[in-house]
Design a protein around this motif. Structure first.
Motif, PDB file in Angstrom:
ATOM      1  N   THR A   1       0.843  -1.189   0.000  1.00 59.57           N
ATOM      2  CA  THR A   1       0.000   0.000   0.000  1.00 59.57           C
ATOM      3  C   THR A   1       0.882   1.244   0.000  1.00 59.57           C
ATOM      4  O   THR A   1       2.058   1.197   0.369  1.00 59.57           O
ATOM      5  CB  THR A   1      -0.929   0.034   1.230  1.00 59.57           C
TER       6      THR A   1
ATOM      7  N   GLY B   1       2.126   4.901  -4.373  1.00 59.97           N
ATOM      8  CA  GLY B   1       2.065   6.043  -5.267  1.00 59.97           C
ATOM      9  C   GLY B   1       3.113   7.100  -4.988  1.00 59.97           C
ATOM     10  O   GLY B   1       3.363   7.969  -5.829  1.00 59.97           O
TER      11      GLY B   1
ATOM     12  N   LEU C   1      -0.579  -3.516  -6.238  1.00 55.61           N
ATOM     13  CA  LEU C   1      -0.512  -2.167  -5.685  1.00 55.61           C
ATOM     14  C   LEU C   1      -1.922  -1.581  -5.581  1.00 55.61           C
ATOM     15  O   LEU C   1      -2.499  -1.163  -6.587  1.00 55.61           O
ATOM     16  CB  LEU C   1       0.361  -1.268  -6.565  1.00 55.61           C
TER      17      LEU C   1
ATOM     18  N   VAL D   1      -4.597   1.189  -5.131  1.00 50.93           N
ATOM     19  CA  VAL D   1      -4.666   2.639  -5.310  1.00 50.93           C
ATOM     20  C   VAL D   1      -6.099   3.086  -5.064  1.00 50.93           C
ATOM     21  O   VAL D   1      -7.029   2.289  -5.122  1.00 50.93           O
ATOM     22  CB  VAL D   1      -4.198   3.073  -6.711  1.00 50.93           C
TER      23      VAL D   1
ATOM     24  N   ARG E   1      -6.293   7.144 -10.415  1.00 48.87           N
ATOM     25  CA  ARG E   1      -4.930   6.893  -9.939  1.00 48.87           C
ATOM     26  C   ARG E   1      -4.297   5.726 -10.697  1.00 48.87           C
ATOM     27  O   ARG E   1      -3.088   5.729 -10.955  1.00 48.87           O
ATOM     28  CB  ARG E   1      -4.955   6.600  -8.437  1.00 48.87           C
ATOM     29  N   VAL E   2      -5.107   4.748 -11.074  1.00 46.05           N
ATOM     30  CA  VAL E   2      -4.612   3.661 -11.921  1.00 46.05           C
ATOM     31  C   VAL E   2      -4.048   4.231 -13.216  1.00 46.05           C
ATOM     32  O   VAL E   2      -2.954   3.855 -13.669  1.00 46.05           O
ATOM     33  CB  VAL E   2      -5.728   2.640 -12.224  1.00 46.05           C
TER      34      VAL E   2
ATOM     35  N   LEU F   1      -0.623   5.866 -12.740  1.00 46.77           N
ATOM     36  CA  LEU F   1       0.502   4.979 -12.429  1.00 46.77           C
ATOM     37  C   LEU F   1       0.755   3.925 -13.490  1.00 46.77           C
ATOM     38  O   LEU F   1       1.780   3.236 -13.449  1.00 46.77           O
ATOM     39  CB  LEU F   1       0.262   4.288 -11.082  1.00 46.77           C
ATOM     40  N   ARG F   2      -0.156   3.798 -14.434  1.00 49.29           N
ATOM     41  CA  ARG F   2      -0.043   2.711 -15.405  1.00 49.29           C
ATOM     42  C   ARG F   2       1.220   2.828 -16.253  1.00 49.29           C
ATOM     43  O   ARG F   2       1.764   1.820 -16.726  1.00 49.29           O
ATOM     44  CB  ARG F   2      -1.312   2.691 -16.252  1.00 49.29           C
TER      45      ARG F   2
ATOM     46  N   PHE G   1       3.912   1.153 -13.723  1.00 50.30           N
ATOM     47  CA  PHE G   1       3.647  -0.196 -13.220  1.00 50.30           C
ATOM     48  C   PHE G   1       2.603  -0.890 -14.094  1.00 50.30           C
ATOM     49  O   PHE G   1       1.675  -0.253 -14.590  1.00 50.30           O
ATOM     50  CB  PHE G   1       3.153  -0.138 -11.768  1.00 50.30           C
TER      51      PHE G   1
ATOM     52  N   GLU H   1      -0.535  -2.589 -15.412  1.00 48.51           N
ATOM     53  CA  GLU H   1      -1.906  -2.389 -14.963  1.00 48.51           C
ATOM     54  C   GLU H   1      -2.498  -3.595 -14.241  1.00 48.51           C
ATOM     55  O   GLU H   1      -3.262  -3.415 -13.280  1.00 48.51           O
ATOM     56  CB  GLU H   1      -2.801  -2.002 -16.141  1.00 48.51           C
TER      57      GLU H   1
ATOM     58  N   LEU I   1      -2.309  -3.184 -10.572  1.00 49.69           N
ATOM     59  CA  LEU I   1      -2.931  -2.030  -9.937  1.00 49.69           C
ATOM     60  C   LEU I   1      -4.397  -2.344  -9.650  1.00 49.69           C
ATOM     61  O   LEU I   1      -5.165  -2.655 -10.554  1.00 49.69           O
ATOM     62  CB  LEU I   1      -2.833  -0.804 -10.853  1.00 49.69           C
TER      63      LEU I   1
END
Length: 229
Positions: free
Chosen positions: A8, A11, A31, A33, A38-39, A42-43, A46, A48, A51
């Motif tokens: 956790t 981010g 992860l 989120v 937010r996915v 961050l995609r 990291f 997907e 996530l």
């Protein structure tokens, strides 16, 4: 052999530094989120599939959200690195700020750990709670945050005793002030200038957590406190 880590708070800060280090090793990351938005953010860094949307602040709906997220049936490591802080004397604290800190810093880790225990038992895995030195010593204006972190330490201690026979290792990491986005916010709340060079880096804390995760199976570190030089 690749291991699966649920982290956790990935981010930013310590969680992000740890996730990056584990990704470089080729391990599998899960992860949580807070939102689909937010996915999307961050995609690019990291994959997907790792996530998952879990809003840790919404503890009333978190158990159902975890069921819908279809978390892995085997988890080698659960790292609780998410956290929020809102400095204020207790008499000046908004009720929602008190509740938010307790929910994100204590209730959510308890619920997520409870949900993941079967997956951790299958691997004789590890749980790491990223706490704070505020969990040991509470200063003025830190009442809600310190109380949530003291509770997190108690949660870790009890979990360690409960799961030791099954081989699950539980470690609490107590970093002092660390150069993160949260620390910048703390300085803003304190009305002080922020100089990240005065504090240990998130990468240094992540390196300590990696050491804990890579320990031989016949040894454990229940607690470790980190301070800047």
């Amino acid at each position: 052999m690749s291991r699966t880590h649920l982290i956790t708070g990935a981010g930013s800060g310590i969680g992000l530094a740890l996730a990056r280090a584990l990704r470089e090793r080729g391990d599998t990351l899960v992860l949580p989120v807070r939102s689909q938005e937010r996915v999307e953010e961050l995609r690019g860094e990291f994959a997907e599939p790792g996530l998952v949307v879990l809003d840790l602040a919404r503890t009333d709906s978190l158990p159902e959200a975890m069921r819908q997220a279809h978390l892995p049936g085997r988890i080698d490591t659960l790292v609780h690195a998410a956290g929020v802080v809102e400095l204020a004397r207790l008499g000046d604290s908004a009720p929602e700020a008190i509740r938010s800190q307790v929910d994100v810093n204590l209730v959510a880790p308890a619920l997520l750990t409870r949900h993941c225990l079967p997956a951790l038992r299958r691997t004789r895995g590890s749980v790491v709670f990223v706490n704070s030195t505020a969990g040991s010593v509470a200063n003025a204006a830190w009442s809600a945050y310190a109380a949530s972190k003291a509770g997190l330490r108690a949660l870790a201690d009890s979990l360690r005793a409960e799961e030791a026979e099954g081989g699950i290792r539980v470690t609490t990491v107590f970093p002092s002030r660390t150069a993160t986005r949260m620390q910048a916010r703390v300085h803003e709340q304190e009305g002080r200038d922020y100089d990240p060079d005065r504090f240990m880096s998130a990468e240094s804390v992540a390196a300590t957590i990696l050491h804990v995760l890579d320990l031989p199976e016949d040894v454990t570190i229940p607690e470790v406190t980190l301070r800047s030089r």
